[in-house]
Write a protein that holds these residues in place. Structure first.
Motif, PDB file in Angstrom:
ATOM      1  N   SER A 102       0.896  -1.378  -0.011  1.00  0.00           N
ATOM      2  CA  SER A 102       0.027  -0.144  -0.041  1.00  0.00           C
ATOM      3  C   SER A 102       0.917   1.342  -0.053  1.00  0.00           C
ATOM      4  CB  SER A 102      -0.912  -0.158   1.059  1.00  0.00           C
ATOM      5  OG  SER A 102      -1.800   1.109   1.215  1.00  0.00           O
ATOM      6  N   LEU A 103       2.099   1.093   0.718  1.00  0.00           N
ATOM      7  CA  LEU A 103       2.982   2.328   0.499  1.00  0.00           C
ATOM      8  C   LEU A 103       3.399   2.742  -0.605  1.00  0.00           C
ATOM      9  CD1 LEU A 103       5.067   1.883   4.092  1.00  0.00           C
ATOM     10  CD2 LEU A 103       3.549   3.925   3.332  1.00  0.00           C
ATOM     11  N   GLN A 104       4.025   1.761  -1.169  1.00  0.00           N
ATOM     12  CA  GLN A 104       4.298   1.763  -2.772  1.00  0.00           C
ATOM     13  C   GLN A 104       3.362   2.275  -3.542  1.00  0.00           C
ATOM     14  OE1 GLN A 104       5.854  -2.121  -3.609  1.00  0.00           O
ATOM     15  NE2 GLN A 104       7.712  -1.892  -2.398  1.00  0.00           N
ATOM     16  N   ASN A 105       2.045   1.691  -3.444  1.00  0.00           N
ATOM     17  CA  ASN A 105       1.091   2.387  -4.337  1.00  0.00           C
ATOM     18  C   ASN A 105       0.642   3.748  -3.944  1.00  0.00           C
ATOM     19  OD1 ASN A 105      -1.313   2.057  -5.907  1.00  0.00           O
ATOM     20  ND2 ASN A 105      -2.608   2.190  -4.124  1.00  0.00           N
ATOM     21  N   GLN A 106       0.761   4.023  -2.492  1.00  0.00           N
ATOM     22  CA  GLN A 106       0.470   5.641  -2.217  1.00  0.00           C
ATOM     23  C   GLN A 106       1.393   6.595  -2.845  1.00  0.00           C
ATOM     24  OE1 GLN A 106      -2.156   6.801  -0.814  1.00  0.00           O
ATOM     25  NE2 GLN A 106      -3.115   4.632  -0.450  1.00  0.00           N
ATOM     26  N   GLN A 107       2.732   6.270  -2.873  1.00  0.00           N
ATOM     27  CA  GLN A 107       3.564   6.866  -3.579  1.00  0.00           C
ATOM     28  C   GLN A 107       3.359   7.407  -4.790  1.00  0.00           C
ATOM     29  OE1 GLN A 107       7.287   5.025  -2.758  1.00  0.00           O
ATOM     30  NE2 GLN A 107       7.859   5.718  -0.651  1.00  0.00           N
ATOM     31  N   THR A 108       2.846   6.439  -5.707  1.00  0.00           N
ATOM     32  CA  THR A 108       2.483   6.401  -6.949  1.00  0.00           C
ATOM     33  C   THR A 108       1.449   7.475  -6.988  1.00  0.00           C
ATOM     34  OG1 THR A 108       3.397   4.314  -7.383  1.00  0.00           O
ATOM     35  CG2 THR A 108       1.854   5.317  -9.210  1.00  0.00           C
TER      36      THR A 108
END
Length: 495
Positions: free
Chosen positions: A402-408
């Motif tokens: 989710s963190l990786q997705n939130q950065q995007t």
């Protein structure tokens, strides 16, 4: 330098907030809200009371292992009985007066689950009987040392003490987890209020733009440069914007009420929240995060405590209808005399030894069945422990993704906001030149408002996921430092 930057950020936030939100209101930051919640939140206070209960129970049990001093007094004991003597076949009357007291020092022995007692019973008695015609009056003193020791059974004192120690550890873990959960929920409620404030601010900006558009349209219609339909649409857009501002005010007040209720503030106190939602990208190694979580998560230790407690219950169950015994020994001296100073002129020793056994014969399989039931409970708790570990791994992996997705999503939302702002400015110029209708311009205005909120929400979502990762792993990846349960319980120990 950090303090100067923080003050500068707060000043900029104050300048961005509507003026009416800053007067006669308490301005709260996230840190201040957390501090208030840790003192006033009903959930944290309930957890503290549970912790205090466990502490006091363990304290009481440890106190019970020390020497116990008791004094029992019987100042008056009078009786007069009429009895029949079978040997002489006669009735006789016995009258007795007594006054006595007993002082006892009892010392439990934790190692053996036995008890050593020193007892002194001092008294005075006067008795007469018509059978003998003799009256006796004397002082008596019985001083003896006794030992009581269970045999062939488990140590109840050690088991009770260990159970209470585990209960206190579990309460400490629950309190630490409650504080972490409190931080998460306070942060969520805090950003709900902040989001509502942002929505109101954006709605007010949109209202200002719509009002400006309405005035331009009105002037154009009056000058005969635009059709009357344009004015009708501008009036509708203006009214819709006013309604949206009112709706956002209602939503903001509702969010504030929920926030104040959770952190334990006066529900009627006026507040405004200030936050810096700028999110710094943090690199997270998923495997390292999982390792931190499995080594530190307090839920795992709680499941282990449940297994230990169920094993203690098995020990108690195995003691049901068991072969057990008890040894009681005492030795001392008794003295009696009508003169107090001569009470031990002719003392008598009074040793006593008794050994008793409880031998179960047949229980129709009750003990065996109860043991199997308890063993099933232990296996269930062990499975729960394994499942807890698996769930922790799944949760951490999910948060990392989710963190990786939130950065995007932050990058996309930022670019969308920039594009929407440029698009609105271009089309506002087209509208001023008469190349665009009011309805079309309103669509671009709504698009800009939506993209601004989406960008702010993406930043907030990233910060909340970072906090969630810290709670899931007990490791602060922003500061690169581990979090220990005792630090959560006593944060002042860091100073």
């Amino acid at each position: 330098m950090k303090l100067l930057l923080s003050k500068t950020k707060l000043l900029l936030i104050c300048l961005l907030l509507p003026a009416e939100m800053l007067f006669a209101q308490q301005i709260l930051t996230l840190d201040q809200a957390l501090e208030i919640a840790q003192q006033n939140s009903p959930s944290i206070r309930t957890s503290l009371l549970s912790l205090e209960r466990s502490q006091q129970l363990l304290k009481a049990q440890k106190a019970a292992l020390k020497s116990q001093f008791t004094l029992s007094l019987n100042p008056v004991d009078y009786s007069k009985n009429r009895s029949f003597d079978d040997y002489t076949s006669t009735w006789y009357t016995n009258e007795s007066y007594q006054s006595y007291g007993t002082f006892t020092v009892a010392q439990p022995v934790l190692v053996t689950d036995g008890t050593v007692s020193l007892v002194n019973r001092f008294g005075w008695q006067k008795s007469n009987s018509t059978a003998s015609g003799v009256e006796n009056e004397s002082f008596t003193n019985n001083l003896y040392l006794s030992v009581s020791q269970p045999l062939f059974t488990y140590n109840k004192l050690k088991l009770e003490l260990k159970t209470l120690e585990l209960d206190l550890e579990n309460s400490n873990l629950s309190y630490a987890m409650q504080k972490l959960n409190l931080e998460k929920l306070v942060t969520q409620y805090f950003y709900d209020v902040y989001t509502a404030q942002m929505s109101l601010k954006i709605a007010q900006d949109e209202l200002a733009n719509t009002e400006k558009t309405y005035e331009i349209t009105k002037n154009k219609v009056e000058a005969g440069l635009s059709a009357m339909e344009e004015l009708y649409q501008a009036e509708l857009n203006f009214a819709t914007s006013k309604s949206d501002v009112q709706n956002q005010r209602v939503a903001l007040e509702s969010a504030k009420d929920l926030f104040k209720q959770y952190i334990g503030m006066d529900i009627f106190e006026e507040i405004t929240v200030m936050a810096d939602v700028n999110a710094t990208s943090v690199e997270v190694d998923m495997q390292q995060a999982i390792k931190y979580g499995l080594n530190s998560r307090m839920e795992i230790r709680q499941r282990e405590i449940e297994v230990e407690n169920s094993q203690f219950d098995l020990i108690t169950t195995k003691a049901l209808n068991e072969f057990e015994g008890e040894v009681n020994m005492s030795i001392g001296i008794i003295g009696d005399n009508k003169n107090l100073e001569d009470i031990y002129a002719n003392p008598t020793q009074n040793p006593r030894v008794s050994v008793s056994f409880n031998v179960p014969l047949f229980d129709w399989g009750e003990k065996k069945a109860r043991i199997k039931a308890q063993e099933a409970i232990i296996q269930t708790r062990e499975l729960s422990l394994d499942e807890e570990k698996t769930q922790i791994v799944i949760d951490i992996r999910s948060v990392c993704r989710s963190l990786q997705n939130q950065q995007t999503q932050i990058d996309i939302a930022k670019q969308n906001e920039k594009n929407a702002q440029l698009t609105y400015e271009i089309n506002q110029e087209r509208y001023n030149n008469g190349d665009l209708t009011g309805m079309d311009l309103n669509l671009y205005q709504n698009q800009l408002s939506t993209k601004k909120m989406a960008y702010a929400q993406a930043l907030i979502n990233y910060k909340i996921e970072l906090l969630n990762l810290k709670i899931q792993t007990l490791y602060d990846f922003e500061r690169n430092e581990a979090i220990f349960p005792m630090e959560i319980l006593q944060p002042e120990s860091k100073n």
